[in-house]
Design a protein around this motif. Structure first.
Motif, PDB file in Angstrom:
ATOM      1  N   ALA A 141       0.838  -1.197   0.000  1.00 21.89           N
ATOM      2  CA  ALA A 141       0.000   0.000   0.000  1.00 21.89           C
ATOM      3  C   ALA A 141       0.874   1.249   0.000  1.00 21.89           C
ATOM      4  N   ASP A 142       0.407   2.293  -0.699  1.00 20.24           N
ATOM      5  CA  ASP A 142       1.230   3.503  -0.775  1.00 20.24           C
ATOM      6  C   ASP A 142       0.456   4.780  -0.460  1.00 20.24           C
ATOM      7  N   SER A 143      -0.840   4.706  -0.155  1.00 19.42           N
ATOM      8  CA  SER A 143      -1.582   5.909   0.213  1.00 19.42           C
ATOM      9  C   SER A 143      -2.836   5.494   0.963  1.00 19.42           C
ATOM     10  N   GLY A 144      -3.377   6.449   1.714  1.00 20.31           N
ATOM     11  CA  GLY A 144      -4.584   6.191   2.472  1.00 20.31           C
ATOM     12  C   GLY A 144      -4.639   7.090   3.694  1.00 20.31           C
ATOM     13  N   LEU A 145      -5.522   6.759   4.647  1.00 21.75           N
ATOM     14  CA  LEU A 145      -5.719   7.571   5.837  1.00 21.75           C
ATOM     15  C   LEU A 145      -5.277   6.788   7.079  1.00 21.75           C
ATOM     16  N   ILE A 146      -4.683   7.497   8.007  1.00 20.69           N
ATOM     17  CA  ILE A 146      -4.365   6.946   9.321  1.00 20.69           C
ATOM     18  C   ILE A 146      -4.703   8.005  10.370  1.00 20.69           C
ATOM     19  N   LYS A 147      -4.757   7.576  11.635  1.00 22.35           N
ATOM     20  CA  LYS A 147      -5.021   8.506  12.723  1.00 22.35           C
ATOM     21  C   LYS A 147      -3.734   8.813  13.463  1.00 22.35           C
ATOM     22  N   ILE A 148      -3.419  10.103  13.523  1.00 25.24           N
ATOM     23  CA  ILE A 148      -2.268  10.572  14.289  1.00 25.24           C
ATOM     24  C   ILE A 148      -2.799  11.600  15.279  1.00 25.24           C
ATOM     25  N   ASN A 149      -2.536  11.364  16.570  1.00 24.08           N
ATOM     26  CA  ASN A 149      -3.100  12.254  17.612  1.00 24.08           C
ATOM     27  C   ASN A 149      -4.618  12.333  17.493  1.00 24.08           C
ATOM     28  N   GLU A 150      -5.243  11.157  17.257  1.00 28.00           N
ATOM     29  CA  GLU A 150      -6.702  11.083  17.156  1.00 28.00           C
ATOM     30  C   GLU A 150      -7.255  11.950  16.041  1.00 28.00           C
ATOM     31  N   GLN A 151      -6.428  12.323  15.075  1.00 26.15           N
ATOM     32  CA  GLN A 151      -6.862  13.153  13.944  1.00 26.15           C
ATOM     33  C   GLN A 151      -6.517  12.415  12.658  1.00 26.15           C
ATOM     34  N   TYR A 152      -7.523  12.303  11.767  1.00 28.12           N
ATOM     35  CA  TYR A 152      -7.251  11.622  10.505  1.00 28.12           C
ATOM     36  C   TYR A 152      -6.255  12.424   9.665  1.00 28.12           C
ATOM     37  N   HIS A 153      -5.328  11.743   9.101  1.00 27.99           N
ATOM     38  CA  HIS A 153      -4.341  12.329   8.178  1.00 27.99           C
ATOM     39  C   HIS A 153      -4.370  11.558   6.861  1.00 27.99           C
ATOM     40  N   GLY A 154      -4.360  12.296   5.747  1.00 26.96           N
ATOM     41  CA  GLY A 154      -4.143  11.665   4.452  1.00 26.96           C
ATOM     42  C   GLY A 154      -2.650  11.517   4.229  1.00 26.96           C
ATOM     43  N   VAL A 155      -2.197  10.298   4.080  1.00 30.11           N
ATOM     44  CA  VAL A 155      -0.762  10.055   3.969  1.00 30.11           C
ATOM     45  C   VAL A 155      -0.447   9.320   2.681  1.00 30.11           C
ATOM     46  N   VAL A 156       0.824   9.480   2.229  1.00 35.35           N
ATOM     47  CA  VAL A 156       1.380   8.719   1.111  1.00 35.35           C
ATOM     48  C   VAL A 156       2.698   8.125   1.583  1.00 35.35           C
ATOM     49  N   ALA A 157       3.071   7.036   0.976  1.00 34.52           N
ATOM     50  CA  ALA A 157       4.307   6.350   1.369  1.00 34.52           C
ATOM     51  C   ALA A 157       5.105   5.986   0.136  1.00 34.52           C
ATOM     52  N   SER A 158       6.419   6.156   0.228  1.00 33.38           N
ATOM     53  CA  SER A 158       7.331   5.800  -0.860  1.00 33.38           C
ATOM     54  C   SER A 158       8.415   4.907  -0.285  1.00 33.38           C
ATOM     55  N   PRO A 159       8.707   3.794  -0.963  1.00 35.40           N
ATOM     56  CA  PRO A 159       9.751   2.896  -0.455  1.00 35.40           C
ATOM     57  C   PRO A 159      11.119   3.534  -0.568  1.00 35.40           C
ATOM     58  N   VAL A 160      11.959   3.300   0.436  1.00 36.32           N
ATOM     59  CA  VAL A 160      13.350   3.784   0.427  1.00 36.32           C
ATOM     60  C   VAL A 160      14.233   2.571   0.175  1.00 36.32           C
ATOM     61  N   GLU A 161      14.858   2.536  -1.008  1.00 33.33           N
ATOM     62  CA  GLU A 161      15.646   1.388  -1.432  1.00 33.33           C
ATOM     63  C   GLU A 161      17.066   1.811  -1.743  1.00 33.33           C
ATOM     64  N   ALA A 162      18.027   1.043  -1.295  1.00 36.60           N
ATOM     65  CA  ALA A 162      19.436   1.442  -1.488  1.00 36.60           C
ATOM     66  C   ALA A 162      20.361   0.277  -1.794  1.00 36.60           C
ATOM     67  N   PRO A 163      20.150  -0.630  -2.763  1.00 31.56           N
ATOM     68  CA  PRO A 163      18.902  -0.790  -3.502  1.00 31.56           C
ATOM     69  C   PRO A 163      17.889  -1.649  -2.787  1.00 31.56           C
ATOM     70  N   ASP A 164      18.315  -2.361  -1.717  1.00 31.91           N
ATOM     71  CA  ASP A 164      17.348  -3.167  -0.962  1.00 31.91           C
ATOM     72  C   ASP A 164      16.413  -2.245  -0.193  1.00 31.91           C
ATOM     73  N   LEU A 165      15.249  -2.753   0.168  1.00 35.11           N
ATOM     74  CA  LEU A 165      14.265  -1.972   0.910  1.00 35.11           C
ATOM     75  C   LEU A 165      14.716  -1.790   2.350  1.00 35.11           C
ATOM     76  N   PHE A 166      14.825  -0.508   2.800  1.00 34.39           N
ATOM     77  CA  PHE A 166      15.206  -0.198   4.180  1.00 34.39           C
ATOM     78  C   PHE A 166      14.038   0.360   4.982  1.00 34.39           C
ATOM     79  N   GLY A 167      12.956   0.717   4.301  1.00 35.07           N
ATOM     80  CA  GLY A 167      11.820   1.288   4.999  1.00 35.07           C
ATOM     81  C   GLY A 167      10.977   2.116   4.039  1.00 35.07           C
ATOM     82  N   TRP A 168      10.126   2.944   4.607  1.00 31.69           N
ATOM     83  CA  TRP A 168       9.221   3.761   3.802  1.00 31.69           C
ATOM     84  C   TRP A 168       9.240   5.203   4.319  1.00 31.69           C
ATOM     85  N   LEU A 169       9.184   6.122   3.377  1.00 32.44           N
ATOM     86  CA  LEU A 169       9.023   7.536   3.706  1.00 32.44           C
ATOM     87  C   LEU A 169       7.529   7.828   3.694  1.00 32.44           C
ATOM     88  N   VAL A 170       6.992   8.260   4.842  1.00 31.39           N
ATOM     89  CA  VAL A 170       5.560   8.498   4.997  1.00 31.39           C
ATOM     90  C   VAL A 170       5.338   9.992   5.218  1.00 31.39           C
TER      91      VAL A 170
END
Length: 766
Positions: A141-170
């Motif tokens: 998944a790369d986009s959607g809504l999550i709750k941060i501090n009980e407040q909905y946020h629209g977020v996007v995520a991009s994989p961080v690869e170097a070249p293997d996957l190390f995590g996601w930038l949200v």
């Protein structure tokens, strides 16, 4: 009283009474009918507006996500940022995140690591939400809504690869009251928008997700529309809730009712007959509007013709404008859904729909052909000249093909892939002529953004009914034919043939096996000695990869390296080769070098220098003991970038050798420009050096050229002592081949070194 009036002797009174009663009854009925029709029309129009605004809200949220995604992808693909994430450099990561948040004006941007930790998150995120977010990102998944501090946020995520996957930038933006109010201001009607948890809605609203419902609240008619929103946490079900007061909206139409009543009273005072005609004149256009509104509600595009300038005429004009706007909006949505945004060509769905229609009519005398085209080496255009030039080239290529195709359906499937539909060809000869004409059209260079560049195309063709009876089969077989065209040298066309599907399945299985081999470590290195005849000692080894397949046994490189290069798997394989070769070489004496073949695909990857430095540092290997062998094909593509990389490798002390010299396109100018330490004389010249004078002359010329440029030479493929003698006579002191040794594993290579060293000591003692 009424009976007395009807029996009155005064005809004028009776007429006045009858017509007045008829007038009042008629206009009273008209007012009721008109009010109901207007309310139905208004309610329908408001309902349509609510539906349109729901789509608009979702589109705006999508656009914001795309904007954030574009910025996050740029940062996630930045080499320095990926390196910081890979190394766990929190200060650098947090500095980059702050810059990103300032640029996007968002409060939250953080890194979600593979371990489930967050870096740079300022606000609170519950443990369950953190776990749920990690699972969603891990599943792609790369986009959607999550709750941060009980407040909905629209977020996007991009994989961080170097070249293997190390995590996601949200990256996330809160959908708070201010944000939703700002979005509400863009709507043409005064509605309120909120994002709420589905469980917090009433039962009626929960049962009407993605639809509209009217609810009575304290006597007011309230129209609600709910739309489910994508979530990046399984703990939440966000819903977009739009609220609009139907009662307030309908109150704006009440003046029309009063106007009708006033006209009725005026008509009654002036003339009974004029009132009757006026009533009839009002009911007709209202009926037209009502009927047209019902037809539009049923999906028809119906306009009304009313020639008047009064309120009804203006209402009809507004109604017709609304119909035009709906038609225009539907046409625009339809065009976007079926056409490519860059070239304006039909897209894959459009092509498939027309292909399915054509397949229903195809026969042996009415052939249907699907052409699949792929631009050769298009990636190098994007890599060297940038994506804007690549996009301009795609548009130029599309325009030229449209000229050649003369009205045939041309579609862009995505990237540099195009498709052509031939509907109703009488014979396969006509299809072949089109393929030849299309192939010739790529012979002329393209001029794009001041650059003149060649751009050939590989073409795969499948013809129905012989190559398939469904659109899916025909498209799959055209794709298989395209794959064959690319494998047979590109810049050509190939028709589908039986057996290609089986070959494709074998290729797919080989690709899956390669991925599994990387994961399970099925590769091993063999080493072939490099002999210095002048010093009479082993000077190094060339590392050669082998694949220990669990079923097929030892697989030679020629059977899997081309596929690895095509799929990009050569990059992780090449990184493993560098690490393993350096590890093995670190166990040998310091005067023994290790030579590694570097694929052009791996050479062009951005992480090669970092991989080399990491391997050298990890195993404490001196850079001058590592020798990279590259092929001549690198010298004719992206000359400036290649030269820059080579000089960068030389700067850290790594040696560079030109492999298989004499078989490609190398010239003296390349040898003068590129920083080579060694030239490898291809075995095809060495094998025939004793029998073919021309081969001997070529070897002599290569050795002389290398000596003049201060470069070493090494002859590969040496199998006879007479070949060694002739090479030594011509000045080539470095030998490689079966005469010295076949490739051997690491343990045997170490034993070979010890035996060679002992032999040298015995010879010196003697």
């Amino acid at each position: 009283m009424i009976t007395k009036l009807l029996r009155s002797g005064s005809l004028s009174k009776r007429i006045a009474f009858l017509y007045s009663g008829l007038f009042i009854l008629t206009f009273g009925t008209l007012i009721v009918v008109a009010t109901g029709g207007i309310e139905r029309y208004a309610a329908g129009m408001i309902s349509d507006e609510m539906r349109s605004n729901a789509k608009a809200f979702e589109k705006l949220l999508e656009l914001e996500s795309k904007n954030m995604s574009a910025a996050s992808e740029i940062l996630a693909s930045d080499f320095g940022f990926r390196e910081a994430v890979a190394l766990g450099d929190k200060p650098t990561i947090e500095s980059a995140l702050v810059s990103l948040k300032n640029r996007l004006d968002v409060p939250n941007a953080f890194i979600m690591t593979l371990a489930g930790d967050t870096i740079g998150l300022q606000d609170a995120l519950t443990n369950s939400d953190t776990d749920s977010l990690w699972l969603a990102l891990d599943e792609g998944a790369d986009s959607g809504l999550i709750k941060i501090n009980e407040q909905y946020h629209g977020v996007v995520a991009s994989p961080v690869e170097a070249p293997d996957l190390f995590g996601w930038l949200v990256v996330g933006k809160p959908l708070d009251q201010a944000e939703m109010a700002q979005l509400s201001e863009l709507a043409p009607i005064e509605l309120t928008a909120t994002v709420v948890e589905r469980s917090n809605l009433s039962a009626a609203l929960q049962s009407s997700i993605d639809s509209q419902i009217e609810i009575s609240e304290k006597g007011d008619r309230i129209l609600y529309r709910t739309s489910g929103l994508p979530a990046l946490s399984s703990n939440h079900q966000p819903v977009l809730l739009l609220r609009y007061s139907l009662s307030e909206a309908l109150s704006a139409y009440r003046p029309i009712t009063w106007i009708l009543i006033s006209l009725s009273l005026a008509g009654l005072l002036v003339i009974i007959g004029a009132g009757w005609l006026l009533a009839k004149g009002i009911t007709r256009p209202i009926a037209k509007l009502d009927k047209a509104a019902q037809l539009i509600r049923a999906g028809q595009r119906k306009k009304v013709t009313i020639n008047s300038s009064d309120e009804i005429g203006r209402l009809a004009e507004s109604f017709n404008q609304m119909v035009d706007a709906i038609v225009e909006r539907e046409d625009e949505i339809s065009h976007i859904a079926l056409h490519d945004a860059l070239t304006g060509l039909p897209n894959r769905k459009y092509f498939k729909d027309h292909l399915e229609s054509a397949m229903k009519k195809c026969s042996d005398t009415n052939l249907v052909a699907a052409f699949y085209l792929d631009l050769d080496n298009f990636k190098s255009v994007n890599d060297t000249l940038g994506h804007p030039v690549g996009d301009a080239l795609l548009k130029t290529v599309a325009a030229r093909m449209e000229e050649v195709l003369d009205g045939l359906l041309l579609a862009r499937l995505g990237g540099d892939e195009f498709a052509i539909l031939v509907d109703g060809a009488p014979s396969s000869d006509d299809i072949t002529l089109l393929a030849e004409r299309l192939d010739r059209s790529f012979g002329k260079r393209f001029t794009v953004a001041g650059h003149e560049m060649p751009s050939t195309s590989s073409i795969g063709i499948a013809v129905a009914p012989h190559d398939g009876t469904t659109s899916e089969d025909l498209m799959k077989n055209a794709d298989l034919a395209l794959y064959k065209a690319k494998n047979e040298g590109k810049s050509c066309y190939r028709f589908f043939e039986k057996g290609m599907d089986e070959q494709a399945q074998k290729r797919r299985q080989m690709e899956l096996d390669l991925k599994l081999a990387i994961e399970e470590g099925q590769f091993e290195l063999h080493y072939q000695p490099l002999y210095d005849a002048h010093l009479e000692k082993i000077s190094g080894f060339e590392a050669l990869i082998r694949w220990n397949h669990p079923d097929r046994g030892l697989v030679p490189p020629v059977n899997f390296i081309p596929l690895a290069e095509e799929t990009g798997l050569i990059v992780p394989i090449g990184e493993w080769v560098i690490q393993e070769a350096c590890r093995q070489a670190s166990q040998w004496p310091e005067d023994i070098r290790i030579a590694i073949n570097v694929s052009p695909v791996q050479f062009r990857s951005t992480g090669l220098r970092a991989v080399l430095l990491q391997a050298l540092s990890r195993y404490g290997l001196a850079p001058e003991r590592l020798e990279l062998e590259i092929t001549e094909s690198l010298l004719i593509e992206n000359v400036e970038d290649t030269l820059k990389v080579l000089h960068g490798l030389r700067a850290i002390g790594v040696r560079i050798a030109l492999d298989d010299f004499g078989t490609g396109f190398s010239s003296l100018s390349y040898l003068r420009s590129f920083p080579f330490d060694k030239i490898k004389i291809d075995r095809s010249f060495v094998v025939d050096i004793l029998q073919d004078k021309s081969c001997a002359d070529i070897v002599q010329a290569i050795i002389g050229l290398a000596a003049a440029l201060g470069m070493e030479t090494i002859a590969e493929g040496v199998e006879e002592q007479e070949q060694v003698d002739m090479l030594l006579q011509r000045g080539c002191n470095n030998i490689q081949g079966y005469l010295i040794s076949r490739p051997i594993n690491g343990v045997s290579a170490t034993d070979f070194l010890e035996q060679a060293s002992q032999s040298n000591r015995n010879r010196k003692t003697a």
